[in-house]
Design a protein around this motif. Structure first.
Motif, PDB file in Angstrom:
ATOM      1  N   UNK A   1      37.946  34.960  47.026  1.00 46.77           N
ATOM      2  CA  UNK A   1      38.774  35.431  45.900  1.00 46.77           C
ATOM      3  C   UNK A   1      40.247  34.563  45.571  1.00 46.77           C
ATOM      4  N   UNK A   2      39.756  34.846  44.388  1.00 48.57           N
ATOM      5  CA  UNK A   2      40.962  34.178  44.411  1.00 48.57           C
ATOM      6  C   UNK A   2      42.190  35.016  43.176  1.00 48.57           C
ATOM      7  N   UNK A   3      43.617  34.482  44.053  1.00 40.94           N
ATOM      8  CA  UNK A   3      44.782  35.030  42.772  1.00 40.94           C
ATOM      9  C   UNK A   3      44.736  33.980  41.121  1.00 40.94           C
ATOM     10  N   UNK A   4      44.955  34.203  40.599  1.00 39.71           N
ATOM     11  CA  UNK A   4      45.043  33.346  39.038  1.00 39.71           C
ATOM     12  C   UNK A   4      46.663  33.580  38.804  1.00 39.71           C
ATOM     13  N   UNK A   5      46.888  32.609  37.900  1.00 43.33           N
ATOM     14  CA  UNK A   5      48.507  32.844  37.993  1.00 43.33           C
ATOM     15  C   UNK A   5      49.147  33.579  37.308  1.00 43.33           C
ATOM     16  N   UNK A   6      48.363  34.703  36.054  1.00 41.57           N
ATOM     17  CA  UNK A   6      48.211  35.905  35.978  1.00 41.57           C
ATOM     18  C   UNK A   6      48.263  36.970  36.786  1.00 41.57           C
ATOM     19  N   UNK A   7      48.036  36.420  38.601  1.00 41.18           N
ATOM     20  CA  UNK A   7      47.763  37.804  38.738  1.00 41.18           C
ATOM     21  C   UNK A   7      46.615  38.308  39.078  1.00 41.18           C
ATOM     22  N   UNK A   8      45.521  37.890  38.141  1.00 40.75           N
ATOM     23  CA  UNK A   8      44.119  38.671  38.710  1.00 40.75           C
ATOM     24  C   UNK A   8      43.482  37.949  39.472  1.00 40.75           C
ATOM     25  N   UNK A   9      42.243  38.831  39.739  1.00 35.93           N
ATOM     26  CA  UNK A   9      41.771  38.178  41.184  1.00 35.93           C
ATOM     27  C   UNK A   9      40.255  37.195  40.640  1.00 35.93           C
ATOM     28  N   UNK A  10      39.718  36.498  40.946  1.00 37.11           N
ATOM     29  CA  UNK A  10      38.293  35.372  39.943  1.00 37.11           C
ATOM     30  C   UNK A  10      37.741  35.603  41.386  1.00 37.11           C
ATOM     31  N   UNK A  11      36.342  35.364  41.667  1.00 39.36           N
ATOM     32  CA  UNK A  11      35.348  35.266  42.601  1.00 39.36           C
ATOM     33  C   UNK A  11      33.865  34.854  41.766  1.00 39.36           C
TER      34      UNK A  11
END
Length: 80
Positions: A1-11
């Motif tokens: 799970x990644x945290x993006x710069x805009x505070x969204x999550x990406x899997x």
């Protein structure tokens, strides 16, 4: 799970987590993360088969944000 710069999550899934995070941060990863750099690794998990990894990715992506936050809290991961 990644945290993006805009505070969204990406899997996603990969067999080389560090390389994949670097690819995302270089702007050559998924279209979703290209405009949301830099990304930060929050959580990773190993699976015995590709099928199991893909099923987990699908389940993650179809959860509401609140469920993803609850998962992070349960695993004592700080993202804020």
């Amino acid at each position: 799970m990644l945290l993006c710069a805009d505070q969204s999550f990406y899997g996603g899934f990969t067999d080389d987590v560090a390389k994949r995070v670097a690819t995302h941060n270089a702007g050559k990863g998924a279209k979703y993360t290209r405009s949301r750099r830099p990304v930060q690794l929050l959580y990773s998990e190993e699976f015995t088969t590709k099928s199991a990894a893909l099923k987990a990715e699908y389940a993650f992506k179809h959860q509401p944000r609140r469920a993803k936050e609850k998962f992070l809290t349960a695993h004592q991961i700080v993202w804020k």
